[in-house]
Write a protein that holds these residues in place. Structure first.
Motif, PDB file in Angstrom:
ATOM      1  N   GLU A 156       6.297   6.822   1.882  1.00 36.55           N
ATOM      2  CA  GLU A 156       7.551   6.252   2.388  1.00 36.55           C
ATOM      3  C   GLU A 156       7.409   5.724   3.813  1.00 36.55           C
ATOM      4  OE1 GLU A 156      10.554   5.679   1.048  1.00 36.55           O
ATOM      5  OE2 GLU A 156       9.773   6.279  -0.897  1.00 36.55           O
ATOM      6  N   ARG A 157       6.650   6.448   4.644  1.00 36.80           N
ATOM      7  CA  ARG A 157       6.499   6.041   6.035  1.00 36.80           C
ATOM      8  C   ARG A 157       5.798   4.683   6.123  1.00 36.80           C
ATOM      9  NH1 ARG A 157       2.818   8.779  10.656  1.00 36.80           N
ATOM     10  NH2 ARG A 157       3.497   7.446  12.347  1.00 36.80           N
ATOM     11  N   ALA A 181       7.903  -2.806   6.026  1.00 37.17           N
ATOM     12  CA  ALA A 181       9.164  -3.557   5.987  1.00 37.17           C
ATOM     13  C   ALA A 181       9.625  -3.896   7.405  1.00 37.17           C
ATOM     14  CB  ALA A 181      10.229  -2.754   5.252  1.00 37.17           C
ATOM     15  N   SER A 182       9.461  -2.955   8.312  1.00 33.75           N
ATOM     16  CA  SER A 182       9.847  -3.185   9.700  1.00 33.75           C
ATOM     17  C   SER A 182       8.981  -4.268  10.338  1.00 33.75           C
ATOM     18  CB  SER A 182       9.704  -1.883  10.484  1.00 33.75           C
ATOM     19  OG  SER A 182       9.955  -2.091  11.840  1.00 33.75           O
ATOM     20  N   GLN A 183       7.695  -4.237  10.060  1.00 31.74           N
ATOM     21  CA  GLN A 183       6.786  -5.240  10.602  1.00 31.74           C
ATOM     22  C   GLN A 183       7.150  -6.637  10.093  1.00 31.74           C
ATOM     23  OE1 GLN A 183       2.701  -4.405   9.689  1.00 31.74           O
ATOM     24  NE2 GLN A 183       1.925  -5.757  11.266  1.00 31.74           N
ATOM     25  N   VAL A 185       0.854  -1.202   0.000  1.00 33.44           N
ATOM     26  CA  VAL A 185       0.000   0.000   0.000  1.00 33.44           C
ATOM     27  C   VAL A 185       0.883   1.242   0.000  1.00 33.44           C
ATOM     28  CG1 VAL A 185      -1.650   1.345   1.357  1.00 33.44           C
ATOM     29  CG2 VAL A 185      -1.997  -1.107   1.050  1.00 33.44           C
ATOM     30  N   GLY A 186       1.958   1.216   0.743  1.00 26.77           N
ATOM     31  CA  GLY A 186       2.899   2.332   0.747  1.00 26.77           C
ATOM     32  C   GLY A 186       3.516   2.553  -0.621  1.00 26.77           C
TER      33      GLY A 186
END
Length: 64
Positions: free
Chosen positions: A29-30, A36-38, A22-23
């Motif tokens: 970017e956020r 990616a962090s998740q 979705v990003g």
């Protein structure tokens, strides 16, 4: 590792992948970074569980 832990980690990975996509589509970017962090957090949890399981297997092999 129990089935529920595996399922929970897999759901977390899939949610991160969806958030990242979705990003990408919205050029946010956020959100891309959060996704990616998740995903990486879920992978790390999965790896930790695998290490714990391997340790238990080694311990069990010596006690039998």
């Amino acid at each position: 590792m129990s089935f529920t832990e595996k399922a929970r980690n897999k759901v977390e990975q899939m949610a991160g992948a969806a958030r990242e996509r979705v990003g990408d589509m919205t050029d946010n970017e956020r959100m891309r970074g959060e996704g990616a962090s998740q995903q990486s957090d879920a992978r790390a949890k999965q790896a930790g569980q695998n290490v714990k399981d391997a340790g238990r297997n080694v311990k069990d092999s010596f006690t039998k």
